[in-house]
Write a protein that holds these residues in place. Sequence first.
Motif, PDB file in Angstrom:
ATOM      1  N   ARG A 173      39.975  48.341  50.156  1.00  0.00           N
ATOM      2  CA  ARG A 173      41.399  48.405  49.793  1.00  0.00           C
ATOM      3  C   ARG A 173      41.517  48.280  48.272  1.00  0.00           C
ATOM      4  N   PRO A 174      42.635  48.689  47.717  1.00  0.00           N
ATOM      5  CA  PRO A 174      42.800  48.476  46.272  1.00  0.00           C
ATOM      6  C   PRO A 174      42.958  46.980  45.970  1.00  0.00           C
ATOM      7  N   LEU A 219      26.935  55.048  44.141  1.00  0.00           N
ATOM      8  CA  LEU A 219      27.218  53.685  44.605  1.00  0.00           C
ATOM      9  C   LEU A 219      26.466  53.358  45.893  1.00  0.00           C
ATOM     10  N   GLU A 242      30.551  58.591  44.453  1.00  0.00           N
ATOM     11  CA  GLU A 242      30.201  57.757  45.610  1.00  0.00           C
ATOM     12  C   GLU A 242      28.681  57.713  45.835  1.00  0.00           C
ATOM     13  N   ARG A 298      29.007  47.684  54.121  1.00  0.00           N
ATOM     14  CA  ARG A 298      29.767  46.571  54.696  1.00  0.00           C
ATOM     15  C   ARG A 298      30.386  45.664  53.652  1.00  0.00           C
ATOM     16  N   LEU A 299      29.799  45.680  52.454  1.00  0.00           N
ATOM     17  CA  LEU A 299      30.300  44.780  51.409  1.00  0.00           C
ATOM     18  C   LEU A 299      31.401  45.426  50.581  1.00  0.00           C
ATOM     19  N   ARG A 300      31.526  46.735  50.696  1.00  0.00           N
ATOM     20  CA  ARG A 300      32.473  47.458  49.833  1.00  0.00           C
ATOM     21  C   ARG A 300      33.901  47.010  50.071  1.00  0.00           C
ATOM     22  N   LEU A 301      34.643  46.937  48.991  1.00  0.00           N
ATOM     23  CA  LEU A 301      36.063  46.615  49.090  1.00  0.00           C
ATOM     24  C   LEU A 301      36.782  47.914  49.444  1.00  0.00           C
ATOM     25  N   PRO A 355      23.569  52.206  46.515  1.00  0.00           N
ATOM     26  CA  PRO A 355      22.853  50.925  46.631  1.00  0.00           C
ATOM     27  C   PRO A 355      23.745  49.771  47.126  1.00  0.00           C
ATOM     28  N   ILE A 356      25.061  49.914  47.023  1.00  0.00           N
ATOM     29  CA  ILE A 356      25.940  48.832  47.493  1.00  0.00           C
ATOM     30  C   ILE A 356      26.114  48.989  49.004  1.00  0.00           C
ATOM     31  N   PRO A 357      25.680  48.011  49.806  1.00  0.00           N
ATOM     32  CA  PRO A 357      25.821  48.140  51.255  1.00  0.00           C
ATOM     33  C   PRO A 357      27.280  48.403  51.643  1.00  0.00           C
TER      34      PRO A 357
END
Lengths: 480, 452, 131
Positions: B38-39, B27, B24, B33-36, B29-31
């Motif tokens: 759910r699967p 990861l 984690e 709020r944009l993260r998925l 750098p990935i905001p």
Amino acid sequence: MDSKTVFEKSRPGRAGVAVPNYWGADDNAGSAGIPEAMRRAKAPALPELSECDVTRHYVGLSQKNFSVDTQFYPLGSCTMKFNPRINEKVAALPGFAGCHPLAPASMCQGSLQLMYELQQYLAEITGMDAVTLQPAAGAHGEVTALFMISRYFHDKGEPRTKVIVPDSSHGTNPASAALAGFQVVTIASAPDGSVDLEALKASLDGSVACLMLTNPSTLGLFESKIEAITELVHGVGGLVYYDGANMNALMGLVRPGDMGFDLVHLNMHKTFSTPHGGGGPGAGPVGARGELVDYLPGPVVRQGDKGYELTAMPHTIGRVRLFWGSFAVLAKAYAYIRSLGASGLRQASEMAALAANYMRVRLHERYHVPYDTFCMHEFVLSADRMKAEKGVHAVDIAKALLDRGFHAPTIYFPLIVEEALMIEPTETESLETLDAFVDALLEIADEEAETLHSCPLNFSVSHLDETKAARKPVLQWPEA
Amino acid sequence: MSYLPHTADDRSHMLQTIGAASVEDLLQPIPERLRLLRPLKLPEAQNEYDLLQHMKALAAANTDVGANIFVGGGAYNHFIPAVTEMVTSRSEFLTAYTPYQAEASQGTLQTIFEYQTMICRLTGMDVANASVYDGGTAAADALIMAANKTRRRLVYVSQAVNPQVRQVIATYLAGSDIEVRELPIEQGMTVLPELTKEVAAVMVQIPNFFGIVEDGPSFCAKVREAGALPIVAVGDAVSLAMLEAPANYGAAICCGDAQALGLPLSFGGPYCGFLACKQELMRNIPGRLVGITEDRHGKRGYCLTLQAREQHIRREKAASNICSNQGLCALAVTVYLSLVGPKGLQQVARGSKLAADALKKALGAIDGFSVEFAAPTFNEFVLRCPKGRAGEILDYLAQHGIIGGCALGQDYPELSDCLLLCCTELTKPEAVERYAALLRSWVSENAQEGKA
Amino acid sequence: MIPNDLKYTNDHEWVRVNGDVAEIGITDFAQEQLGDIVFVEVPALGTVLEAGERLGVVESVKTVSDVFAPVSGEVIEINPLLVEDNDEFSPEIVNSDAFGKGWMVRVRMSNAAELDKLLSAADYKIVTEEA
């Protein structure tokens, strides 16, 4: 091993296979009715060899190649992951391989169902509303999306002329934009390798049709300001296109649609494990959101009253290739997604990032890492210091790696890094392999320039004279 | 997970080296709020055995018609020798990338060189590229290179060129400054108008979409007279063994799809577009080219050449945007042609034409049916059916396990009662007889009902 | 080495003036940047060029560069060494003798006043130093 062509091995009178002959097609039969001027005067000078000769010739040639099945192949931006064999087996099932593309839909429901489901899977993975499977490769997907964008603005009565690309982008981006009739505006990257928001703002106006972006960028870095970027472009009524070359970093973690992209292409031959085949065939499906869905090329597959069927979108741009898609490639990607499932895809992306960061950290003391921060699935080294210190170039390191049994990274790309070496390990390589490769690079860093300049030594040929090849091109074997 | 090798120990060792607590961390750098969160909504992962059963079931949902494929239209059911598939499934060809590192790619490079040579020998041309996506994009490339060479901006394409190829051309050239006009057909053959000095190129297909062998020499002469470039698109590529090589009757560019030469039908792809030209167009041909050169010791080797005009260097000024070729497909074509040789390919061509001629004769003799065009054909021809019944006839044949042809009405309204039929060397005499017998039964069944 | 008797452009072309004829080529600095030159595309005899218009293309193994006409006029002669169909075709002459035997075309100038806008050897030297 010799490098004789198959033509030099030919002997008149030999044949490698007996072709079916149900019609007594001997020498004199068959061309009845063809006007004399159109009848072939002389048989094409194809080689004549036995089956054994042909087999040895081509198996012999295969042994002169590096490949994923035989070597670690960390080519940046190319995602040379392991290609599962089950995918080859299922794509070649006779029921698929023998299916004629113009058979009535009722006779090819299996192939249509596979395509329909794959459209759904890819739409879900990218966060798009719909997907076309037509494009035959990544660059083909790019130009397809640009054709759609062009038609979309044309229909809106807004003939927008410009496409923006960062200077770190793949060369296909500007080339595709030009092919689709757009004027290309290149913007410089910010010092940290990301999109320079000020430069972007300065280039935006009502004539901008689209920004083409790879995320993570070709430096392997996630574009953290992505929401601001897509908002800026949308703010002037433009669209944002996602170059899916680096999608292997993001599966199940974040979706282009959620980042604000309007269109995407995916490379089945990178992210979805279909083999590269020495240059192709690949497949480059394109996804779209909102109104753009109506412009997808086609036909695409839908579920109708009588089962799966092919249908054209209402404002479709038409066809970008023959028939429906590179089915056999798509079948392999489908099998891959079914093998991994949601959590498997996500883990693949996570492990790709883990492997890349591990290698980056193991190398960053000995090699210059211009953007030395958490990367996603790949990272870029620069040989600029070695060049200055002892005249060693990226290409020398590449050739020295070949001699040590590793395929070289991508070199001299992205263009914004001097003497670039772009490394993408992928998730399928074991820790031992990663370590062995890093150790080889560390060893090479200590080598004398002279030693490196003589590489490669362990191949059927040494360094080739490309100037000679280009000045007096010999592009076919002369007929005897 | 079989494709992911990292054990728990490996992971913690790697994380420790990086100085991260968990994956984690990487990861970040990935905001957030944009993260998925759910699967992905995808089917459950399947083991290899279950996957194979699932895929077999899908494949079985396609109807197995054996060699009862009487349709071509750009995809041809020819024989493929076993060695072709053996070679293309060799790991070293299958899982290699583009030959960027020439020393470690001599296998791929030499096979491309051999492929280029074979395409040149079939077409009579001087230069062939390493292949493009398919016969459709090859045709678009041919027109663009002709316009670039002549610096003229008008091209003509015959309506007897495969409609799908014409649709690809239309899409490709829509955004360019090249204007495409279509040439009318009469009796299934292209009608050439007076050509003005603005014309860059004229494209016909031989054999054309209706299987007709057009008059290549006269076409090329007229186009050359106007200072334009004659382009010959090839129908079934097997025809090149029987018909004169396009360069020999004046074509400047020859394009087409090599699927017929060793590639399975596979529901339409992947196929292999070929593109070849005369020497004077060598600097205008897009895509990859492999040439012969020498290494430091004077030893023969093969390398990519004339690449400076391609996208990775010229970006928006490139000759085209292609950055690949249909490598493995071109390899299959090369191996196929090496196996069948000149005599074998001629036999394939003759067998295909003999079968089609026999079918033409048999069906043309049935009450209510006629052969539409009188001109000589190769292995495809147009059959006129009783008025308004073409679709019904295809359904009838399908019920009997035959793909009976393809309907022409959508692309050619005047041929809405017609079917395009095709035979190959795999069409046996008894299959031709069965097709004819079924049509006769259809006629008599419908006569009894007073409908025919 | 930048010959004093020639005129130059910012795009690394040079011009040698002989009466109303201008001999045009690319500079030694340009050939050095391009590397091994493998092909030169020259305009057809009789082509009328506008100053600033694309005159041709120089292609090396690693890149391609456009060449622009420094002055307007009609092409009256092409260097035979750069014509691919000729037996003596030898594009490497641009590498070995850029300011001499590596000339590309001779143009009959239509507007000699354009020469005044070109750079002197000293000015061009600054261009190369800044590049």
